[in-house]
Design a protein around this motif. Sequence first.
Motif, PDB file in Angstrom:
ATOM      1  N   THR A 173       0.804  -1.221   0.000  1.00  0.00           N
ATOM      2  CA  THR A 173       0.000   0.000   0.000  1.00  0.00           C
ATOM      3  C   THR A 173       0.842   1.280   0.000  1.00  0.00           C
ATOM      4  OG1 THR A 173      -0.142  -0.028   2.436  1.00  0.00           O
ATOM      5  CG2 THR A 173      -1.907  -1.139   1.192  1.00  0.00           C
ATOM      6  N   PHE A 174       2.090   1.241   0.493  1.00  0.00           N
ATOM      7  CA  PHE A 174       2.908   2.461   0.500  1.00  0.00           C
ATOM      8  C   PHE A 174       4.381   2.098   0.331  1.00  0.00           C
ATOM      9  CE2 PHE A 174       3.125   1.156   4.925  1.00  0.00           C
ATOM     10  CZ  PHE A 174       4.409   1.497   5.326  1.00  0.00           C
ATOM     11  N   SER A 175       5.174   3.102  -0.030  1.00  0.00           N
ATOM     12  CA  SER A 175       6.616   2.936  -0.201  1.00  0.00           C
ATOM     13  C   SER A 175       7.333   4.006   0.594  1.00  0.00           C
ATOM     14  CB  SER A 175       7.000   2.997  -1.685  1.00  0.00           C
ATOM     15  OG  SER A 175       6.351   1.965  -2.414  1.00  0.00           O
ATOM     16  N   GLU A 176       8.636   3.767   0.872  1.00  0.00           N
ATOM     17  CA  GLU A 176       9.328   4.663   1.792  1.00  0.00           C
ATOM     18  C   GLU A 176      10.824   4.665   1.491  1.00  0.00           C
ATOM     19  OE1 GLU A 176       7.747   5.594   6.030  1.00  0.00           O
ATOM     20  OE2 GLU A 176       9.145   3.909   6.225  1.00  0.00           O
ATOM     21  N   THR A 204       1.502   3.946  -2.508  1.00  0.00           N
ATOM     22  CA  THR A 204       1.756   3.292  -3.801  1.00  0.00           C
ATOM     23  C   THR A 204       0.980   1.976  -3.859  1.00  0.00           C
ATOM     24  OG1 THR A 204       3.736   2.251  -2.875  1.00  0.00           O
ATOM     25  CG2 THR A 204       4.040   4.318  -4.074  1.00  0.00           C
ATOM     26  N   LYS A 205      -0.320   2.049  -3.785  1.00  0.00           N
ATOM     27  CA  LYS A 205      -1.149   0.846  -3.721  1.00  0.00           C
ATOM     28  C   LYS A 205      -0.981  -0.010  -4.980  1.00  0.00           C
ATOM     29  CE  LYS A 205      -4.730   2.804  -0.733  1.00  0.00           C
ATOM     30  NZ  LYS A 205      -6.164   3.098  -0.582  1.00  0.00           N
ATOM     31  N   LEU A 256      -3.105 -15.007  -9.631  1.00  0.00           N
ATOM     32  CA  LEU A 256      -3.453 -14.189 -10.791  1.00  0.00           C
ATOM     33  C   LEU A 256      -4.660 -13.312 -10.526  1.00  0.00           C
ATOM     34  CD1 LEU A 256      -2.995 -16.712 -13.754  1.00  0.00           C
ATOM     35  CD2 LEU A 256      -1.513 -14.788 -13.148  1.00  0.00           C
ATOM     36  N   ASN A 257      -5.605 -13.819  -9.771  1.00  0.00           N
ATOM     37  CA  ASN A 257      -6.890 -13.133  -9.600  1.00  0.00           C
ATOM     38  C   ASN A 257      -7.035 -12.412  -8.267  1.00  0.00           C
ATOM     39  OD1 ASN A 257      -7.797 -14.188 -12.116  1.00  0.00           O
ATOM     40  ND2 ASN A 257      -8.265 -16.143 -11.124  1.00  0.00           N
ATOM     41  N   THR A 258      -6.042 -12.535  -7.399  1.00  0.00           N
ATOM     42  CA  THR A 258      -6.198 -11.971  -6.059  1.00  0.00           C
ATOM     43  C   THR A 258      -6.028 -10.451  -6.068  1.00  0.00           C
ATOM     44  OG1 THR A 258      -5.532 -12.244  -3.756  1.00  0.00           O
ATOM     45  CG2 THR A 258      -3.785 -12.054  -5.363  1.00  0.00           C
ATOM     46  N   SER A 259      -6.459  -9.848  -4.976  1.00  0.00           N
ATOM     47  CA  SER A 259      -6.295  -8.405  -4.784  1.00  0.00           C
ATOM     48  C   SER A 259      -5.795  -8.158  -3.371  1.00  0.00           C
ATOM     49  CB  SER A 259      -7.617  -7.667  -4.988  1.00  0.00           C
ATOM     50  OG  SER A 259      -7.492  -6.307  -4.629  1.00  0.00           O
ATOM     51  N   PHE A 260      -4.810  -7.292  -3.251  1.00  0.00           N
ATOM     52  CA  PHE A 260      -4.289  -6.959  -1.931  1.00  0.00           C
ATOM     53  C   PHE A 260      -4.958  -5.718  -1.354  1.00  0.00           C
ATOM     54  CE2 PHE A 260      -0.851  -9.550  -3.668  1.00  0.00           C
ATOM     55  CZ  PHE A 260      -0.617 -10.410  -2.597  1.00  0.00           C
ATOM     56  N   ASN A 261      -5.934  -5.183  -2.054  1.00  0.00           N
ATOM     57  CA  ASN A 261      -6.700  -4.049  -1.542  1.00  0.00           C
ATOM     58  C   ASN A 261      -7.859  -4.545  -0.686  1.00  0.00           C
ATOM     59  OD1 ASN A 261      -5.099  -2.174  -2.945  1.00  0.00           O
ATOM     60  ND2 ASN A 261      -6.291  -2.517  -4.809  1.00  0.00           N
TER      61      ASN A 261
END
Length: 565
Positions: free
Chosen positions: A103-106, A121-122, A215-220
């Motif tokens: 979800t984010f970068s640093e 950075t989702k 392939l079909n998953t979502s991390f949101n």
Amino acid sequence: MWLLAWLILAAGSIQYGSAESKYNVTYADLDKCKQYNAVSGYNYHAFFKLADLDNHSPDNETIVNLRLFVVTAKDAHVLLSDSDSNIADAQVYEIVIGAGANTFSEIRKQRKKNPLKTKSTKGVLSAIDPLPLRIRITKQGLIEVGIEGQDLPLMSATDKGVIEVKYLSFSSWGSSMAKWFYDCPSDDETTTELEEFDPSKDMTPREKLLYELQLNTSFNAPEVQTPIEIKQLVFTRVAYDSWKNTLETRFFLRAAWFDNRTTWIPEDHGNISRLVGFHYITWTPSLFVRDDGESKLNELYGLDHVSFTHDGHFEWLSKEISTETYCVLRESPDWPNEANECDLALGTEHASTPLKIMSDAVSFHPNIIQSDWNVEKITKHEFENTHELFLLKDGSPRKEAILRLHLRRTNEFYDTILYAPYFVSSVMILVAFWLDGMLRIFVNTIGTLMLIATFLQMSVFVPATMNPKIFAFFHYSLYFSFICILLFIVDKCLQTYGGKMAPDSWLIRLVSYPYLRIIFRLDGGSNYDSLHRKNLEKRDFVKLLDRVAFLAMAGVLAVSIFKKM
């Protein structure tokens, strides 16, 4: 294990590639890169000297100019340092891509802390498609991290105190695995594309299921309402520190939720209806506890055992979770028997995933560890936190599930070190009223010193905001010890310089009254007429006062015992 790693990191070796990908990068592009697999969590094991890399070519303006590729679902870590070892709190550049479940970068100047830049950075990472990265650090302190092919950098930061960078290292986080490609040839050397390859062709039903889920998953987080139900929460430790105003808790929990994005037909996958583990290939909720002391939310790290079924039902069994939150001690005159209430405020990061604690979920472990405060009961509440520090990302109130711990201080410790000496010293002062001569002075002095020492000792344990009732009884006992000595001195003076009381005065009538003399045990006389005809000494009145003071102190001591009970 290596087969699963292979599945997770694109389900194919680097000798095959796909002409189409998220970032228009094929595995053929990576054929000539060097490869490093970060598979053991957050550990920088291998260090690569930048001067030995063929395709690291800084110019007059830059000290770092890297081209990298990474394939992972989340938490890609790059370390740039001046040494080839892990030194705690060393000045380094740590670049994290896709942290917080992608979800984010640093950009950080120390490992795990001191961020120079944090950016949302989702979904930037992929467990299938390679992410092409460019990392550039100039001599003026400009740090740029970009995705190759995009005009603007993914994120950038400025550091006035530029660190000398000599080594490169890679890592992942937790249970996620990352496949890194580095020291890649320049763009004009990687134009060959290979034919498309279907990695699921020769897979077993289980392997194919895992591949399709990736392939079909979502991390949101789900956009539809997805309650996270805590079905069991077992406390193993509750320790309240009234001096620091902190509540430490440890517990295990079992949570469940439904996510219709992760479903399959068992008949199409060898009748597999349930998977255990593999939480890194799908979305799992992040739980937080609110800490008012530091005005922040602390994530509860304890993801240990996740299972899910073909119809999208998930269950999370945690390992032991530790929290420390702020809980102020309220003012109370009942020390050390006072009560207090501390809240454990739990929540999630999205409005669509409210946290619900089931009615019979909370319990205590048989071997629970507690401090000098015991939990009498726990009540559940719901709260919408509208404080601006704790609002959700969309600005809406954060819904919290509150576990309110009703605490009461245990006083066995104080009975031993405070109350027992108080009672002993008070009894010694009482006994001194019946003694005479230097023995009276000695016993009273010992009792008074013990009383003062206990009072001073108690001041160490009593919080500054408290004014317990027992303080008043200490004061009364000190007053009576002074009265005891004062009456003794007056009696000695009257014994030397005093005389008889005037006949027929009200004092002699009071002192010679038979019932008073019997009650106060004044020389045992019982004949009022004979006493009345005597000229009693003034010392007899002092002796009467002495007995009155004794009874008054005995009454105060009895009241203090009753109040304590």
